[in-house]
Motif scaffolding. Structure first.
Motif: not given
Length: 226
Positions: A211-224
């Motif tokens: 019941d959960v469709p495929p998805e495009e997941q975005i991962f970000l590594c950031c600095r303040r």
């Protein structure tokens, strides 16, 4: 759930968490069963662990069951604090990651001038937690994250790429509301929130349930910044 504090921005919106925590209380362990492969999340956690000095304080925002991020970072020797809106998830996290500290809290509770002060952190992780907020609140949440971090602190986060705002979806037999951005829009929101994107990755993910469709997941590594 919150009191309006001048200058935070939260006083201008109405928070609506109806059904969100209850859904995850009901889902419990089935969340990890539905999402058994978390390569993007683990990879971002590895980047964070390699980038932080020993003994750093890390906040896992929307920690869920504590798996895998809180455990990964606690096993790396960091002081890990996790927060989640769902009492059921917090109880599981305390079982699975006894080396970390967990609180049932709303991110709005942690806002500048808000009712809870957990101190400052060298890094914050927010995997798929900001997508549970309406778009109007996401910049406020990012402002909160920014204020929770020490200058130059690191922020790892993920969102599902989707042009939706507070959109209801079926999820593991329950209904939750989610928001998302297209990639360029997410970059803009992060930069306006005071974060420099250092590293980015994305994964097409097919959950192990129907019941959960495929998805495009975005991962970000950031600095303040600042």
């Amino acid at each position: 759930m919150i009191n309006g504090d001048s200058g935070t921005g939260y006083e201008s919106i109405r928070l609506d968490r109806r059904g969100q925590a209850e859904a995850f209380d009901a889902i419990g362990d089935r969340y990890d069963e539905a999402f058994p492969h978390k390569e993007g999340q683990l990879s971002a956690g590895e980047w964070l662990a390699a980038s932080l000095p020993a003994g750093s304080r890390v906040l896992d925002l929307g920690c869920g069951t504590g798996m895998p991020t809180a455990r990964q970072l606690a096993d790396a020797g960091f002081e890990v604090v996790g927060v989640d809106l769902s009492d059921g998830m917090v109880k599981l996290a305390r079982q699975y990651v006894p080396g970390a500290t967990f609180h049932q809290l709303d991110i709005a509770d942690l806002r500048p001038g808000g009712p809870v002060d957990l101190g400052r952190f060298d890094a914050v992780a927010a995997f798929f937690s900001l997508l549970m907020l309406p778009r109007a609140e996401i910049p406020l949440a990012l402002r909160t994250v920014h204020e929770l971090m020490v200058p130059g602190g690191l922020f790892i986060m993920s969102m599902v790429e989707a042009d939706v705002d507070d959109f209801s979806i079926p999820f593991l037999g329950n209904t939750i509301r989610v928001s998302g951005y297209l990639r360029e829009d997410l970059h803009k929101v992060m930069e306006e929130g005071g974060f420099e994107i250092i590293k980015e990755s994305s994964y097409t993910y097919a959950p192990a349930i129907t019941d959960v469709p495929p998805e495009e997941q975005i991962f970000l590594c950031c600095r303040r910044r600042g």
